[in-house]
Design a protein around this motif. Structure first.
Motif, PDB file in Angstrom:
ATOM      1  N   VAL A   1       0.829  -1.264  -0.007  1.00 17.31           N
ATOM      2  CA  VAL A   1       0.056  -0.027   0.068  1.00 17.31           C
ATOM      3  C   VAL A   1       0.868   1.270   0.005  1.00 17.31           C
ATOM      4  O   VAL A   1       0.642   2.203  -0.750  1.00 17.31           O
ATOM      5  N   VAL A   2       1.781   1.167   1.015  1.00 17.60           N
ATOM      6  CA  VAL A   2       2.891   2.618   0.924  1.00 17.60           C
ATOM      7  C   VAL A   2       3.588   2.589  -0.553  1.00 17.60           C
ATOM      8  O   VAL A   2       3.735   3.781  -0.838  1.00 17.60           O
ATOM      9  N   ARG A   3       3.997   1.673  -1.129  1.00 13.08           N
ATOM     10  CA  ARG A   3       4.643   1.677  -2.322  1.00 13.08           C
ATOM     11  C   ARG A   3       3.788   2.608  -3.479  1.00 13.08           C
ATOM     12  O   ARG A   3       4.390   3.348  -4.134  1.00 13.08           O
TER      13      ARG A   3
ATOM     14  N   PHE B   1       0.825   2.522   8.789  1.00 10.38           N
ATOM     15  CA  PHE B   1      -0.377   1.599   7.775  1.00 10.38           C
ATOM     16  C   PHE B   1      -0.487   0.241   8.342  1.00 10.38           C
ATOM     17  O   PHE B   1      -1.479  -0.254   8.399  1.00 10.38           O
ATOM     18  N   ALA B   2       0.783  -0.294   8.954  1.00 10.93           N
ATOM     19  CA  ALA B   2       0.469  -1.478   9.396  1.00 10.93           C
ATOM     20  C   ALA B   2      -0.618  -1.458  10.633  1.00 10.93           C
ATOM     21  O   ALA B   2      -0.928  -2.769  10.976  1.00 10.93           O
ATOM     22  N   ASP B   3      -0.775  -0.401  11.197  1.00 13.50           N
ATOM     23  CA  ASP B   3      -1.342  -0.234  12.787  1.00 13.50           C
ATOM     24  C   ASP B   3      -3.060  -0.222  12.241  1.00 13.50           C
ATOM     25  O   ASP B   3      -3.761  -0.124  12.908  1.00 13.50           O
TER      26      ASP B   3
ATOM     27  N   LEU C   1      -6.428  -2.456   4.711  1.00  6.48           N
ATOM     28  CA  LEU C   1      -5.316  -2.692   3.936  1.00  6.48           C
ATOM     29  C   LEU C   1      -5.600  -3.542   2.696  1.00  6.48           C
ATOM     30  O   LEU C   1      -4.970  -3.224   1.630  1.00  6.48           O
ATOM     31  N   ILE C   2      -6.286  -4.667   2.996  1.00  6.28           N
ATOM     32  CA  ILE C   2      -6.766  -5.729   1.924  1.00  6.28           C
ATOM     33  C   ILE C   2      -7.348  -4.974   0.793  1.00  6.28           C
ATOM     34  O   ILE C   2      -7.202  -5.056  -0.495  1.00  6.28           O
TER      35      ILE C   2
END
Length: 211
Positions: free
Chosen positions: A40-42, A68-70, A76-77
């Motif tokens: 997602v960040v990429r 973002f991992a939080d 995220l999916i």
């Protein structure tokens, strides 16, 4: 799906969803949640994604990745599945195809092959040819850290030089497997290695393969 990049994107999203946030991956130190955050960040945070290539930006990338991992895993999916926003270069079909076919294929295998009961995917010949064309373009970049000379060879005899040097090790396999090998997934790639025994050992243990 009109492109392989879109197909691989959805396969990755579905697999991450099925396996769950704490599933292991082949990316050292990453669980499925971390890998999802990376994808997602990429695509959505170019201000931070530069840390993938520029060492000085690494701390910023780590902070944004952690943010973002939080987020809720389901969010995220969904962000992976729906793709990048319109302002992102990745929203352009040409950029998506050029940049994401290998990215999503490799990360899908990072999740699949982290499981003890994984089995190889059956990939159609056209997709294998597509992966080979990408591999030919990036072989020298991905293989620049090889501890030996490195030649990649398809079963039909086509070759690509990934690293010049001696002694030379020739790695033979389908393009999909060669990609995994040269991108640092040597332990799970279904390939055959030919060359000096000590050189093969050095190459197989190389930590600097990949981009």
């Amino acid at each position: 799906m009109s492109t392989y990049a879109k197909r691989e994107r959805l396969l990755l999203a579905d697999l991450l969803e099925t396996e769950g946030p704490d599933a292991p991956t082949l990316c050292e130190g990453w669980r499925a949640r971390d890998l999802a955050a990376h994808v997602v960040v990429r695509e959505r945070r170019p201000d931070a994604a530069g840390g993938l290539l520029i060492k000085q930006l690494g701390p910023r990338l780590e902070r944004v990745m952690a943010e973002f991992a939080d987020k809720p895993y389901e969010e995220l999916i969904q962000l992976i599945r729906t793709g990048p926003p319109r302002f992102s270069p990745f929203s352009l079909k040409q950029v998506d195809e050029a940049s994401n076919i290998v990215e999503f294929y490799v990360h899908t295998e990072d999740v699949r092959r982290a499981r003890p009961d994984w089995t190889p995917r059956e990939l159609d010949p056209v997709f294998q040819d597509t992966l080979w064309s990408r591999l030919e373009r990036t072989a020298r970049l991905a293989g620049r850290g090889a501890a030996t000379g490195l030649v990649l060879r398809r079963p039909d005899g086509q070759t690509a030089v990934a690293h010049r040097g001696t002694p030379v090790v020739t790695v033979t396999g389908e393009p999909s497997e060669l990609l995994l090998f040269v991108y640092g997934r040597q332990d799970v790639a279904d390939v055959e290695l030919e060359g000096d025994k000590d050189a093969i050992t050095k190459l197989h243990e190389s930590k600097q393969l990949g981009i």
